[in-house]
Design a protein around this motif. Structure first.
Motif, PDB file in Angstrom:
ATOM      1  N   ASN A  90       2.647   1.684  -4.913  1.00  0.00           N
ATOM      2  CA  ASN A  90       1.881   2.877  -5.441  1.00  0.00           C
ATOM      3  C   ASN A  90       2.752   3.077  -6.707  1.00  0.00           C
ATOM      4  O   ASN A  90       3.692   3.874  -6.645  1.00  0.00           O
ATOM      5  N   ASN A 126       1.696   7.977 -10.567  1.00  0.00           N
ATOM      6  CA  ASN A 126       1.884   9.318 -10.637  1.00  0.00           C
ATOM      7  C   ASN A 126       0.811   9.844  -9.491  1.00  0.00           C
ATOM      8  O   ASN A 126       0.597  11.242  -9.671  1.00  0.00           O
ATOM      9  N   GLU A 127       0.254   9.198  -8.829  1.00  0.00           N
ATOM     10  CA  GLU A 127      -1.157   9.681  -8.031  1.00  0.00           C
ATOM     11  C   GLU A 127      -0.626   9.620  -6.415  1.00  0.00           C
ATOM     12  O   GLU A 127       0.333   8.635  -6.048  1.00  0.00           O
ATOM     13  N   LEU A 128      -0.990  10.737  -5.859  1.00  0.00           N
ATOM     14  CA  LEU A 128      -0.720  10.586  -4.296  1.00  0.00           C
ATOM     15  C   LEU A 128      -2.128   9.836  -3.947  1.00  0.00           C
ATOM     16  O   LEU A 128      -3.287  10.216  -4.139  1.00  0.00           O
ATOM     17  N   THR A 176      -4.497   8.697  -0.716  1.00  0.00           N
ATOM     18  CA  THR A 176      -4.773   9.184   0.610  1.00  0.00           C
ATOM     19  C   THR A 176      -5.685   8.046   1.284  1.00  0.00           C
ATOM     20  O   THR A 176      -6.817   7.482   0.728  1.00  0.00           O
ATOM     21  N   VAL A 197      -0.712   9.848   3.565  1.00  0.00           N
ATOM     22  CA  VAL A 197      -0.533   9.776   2.038  1.00  0.00           C
ATOM     23  C   VAL A 197       0.774   8.849   1.431  1.00  0.00           C
ATOM     24  O   VAL A 197       1.583   8.534   2.341  1.00  0.00           O
ATOM     25  N   PRO A 244       3.027   8.210  -1.187  1.00  0.00           N
ATOM     26  CA  PRO A 244       3.540   9.160  -2.267  1.00  0.00           C
ATOM     27  C   PRO A 244       3.720   8.178  -3.673  1.00  0.00           C
ATOM     28  O   PRO A 244       3.543   7.154  -3.836  1.00  0.00           O
ATOM     29  N   LYS A 245       3.616   9.324  -4.713  1.00  0.00           N
ATOM     30  CA  LYS A 245       3.758   8.584  -6.066  1.00  0.00           C
ATOM     31  C   LYS A 245       5.112   7.848  -6.036  1.00  0.00           C
ATOM     32  O   LYS A 245       6.191   8.286  -5.219  1.00  0.00           O
ATOM     33  N   SER A 265      -7.951   8.795  -4.465  1.00  0.00           N
ATOM     34  CA  SER A 265      -6.976   9.486  -5.485  1.00  0.00           C
ATOM     35  C   SER A 265      -7.713  10.521  -6.404  1.00  0.00           C
ATOM     36  O   SER A 265      -9.002  10.466  -6.282  1.00  0.00           O
TER      37      SER A 265
END
Length: 133
Positions: free
Chosen positions: A14, A17-19, A21, A43, A45-46, A70
């Protein structure tokens, strides 16, 4: 002891800058490897990553999918590892407009046990113009 006939290691990077899920997942053929299946609600993470393995101990290939959510929309990753002929290995990544995915990177040196890296990045298409110009 039953031998593994086919497997795929799927690594999701990833680079946004998105989490992300995990919304849903499934294997159509095969079973999850030793680390176990994804966990709904987990999740990524970023700037983080996750790894999953799916494998077959029978004379079949491996097919599965993973859906992620997201704030930009939904991401779908599907994979198909045939029983024979790695030329038919397929990984498909569908992302919303404001995200992009780099072409999946395959390591097929061990043809029956490929490692696939899927990298998600911010999309430049539809981004606001650079005000510095």
């Amino acid at each position: 002891m039953v031998a593994i006939r086919k497997s795929i290691d799927l690594i999701l990077q990833n680079s946004t800058n998105e989490l992300l899920t995990i919304e849903s997942y499934n294997l159509i053929r095969g079973e999850w490897g030793p680390a176990g299946p994804p966990v709904r609600g987990d999740v990524i993470p970023k700037q983080g990553s996750k790894r999953w393995m799916s494998l077959s101990k029978a004379f079949t290939g491996v097919d599965g999918y993973l859906h992620l959510g997201s704030t930009k929309g939904y991401i779908k990753i599907t994979w198909h590892v045939p029983l024979s002929g790695m030329q038919n290995l397929a990984v498909d990544v569908t992302v919303p407009d404001r995200l992009a995915s780099l072409a999946p990177c395959y390591n097929t040196e061990l043809a029956d046990y490929p490692v696939v890296l899927v990298t998600l990045v911010p999309s430049l298409v539809g981004s606001p113009p650079d005000r510095g110009e």
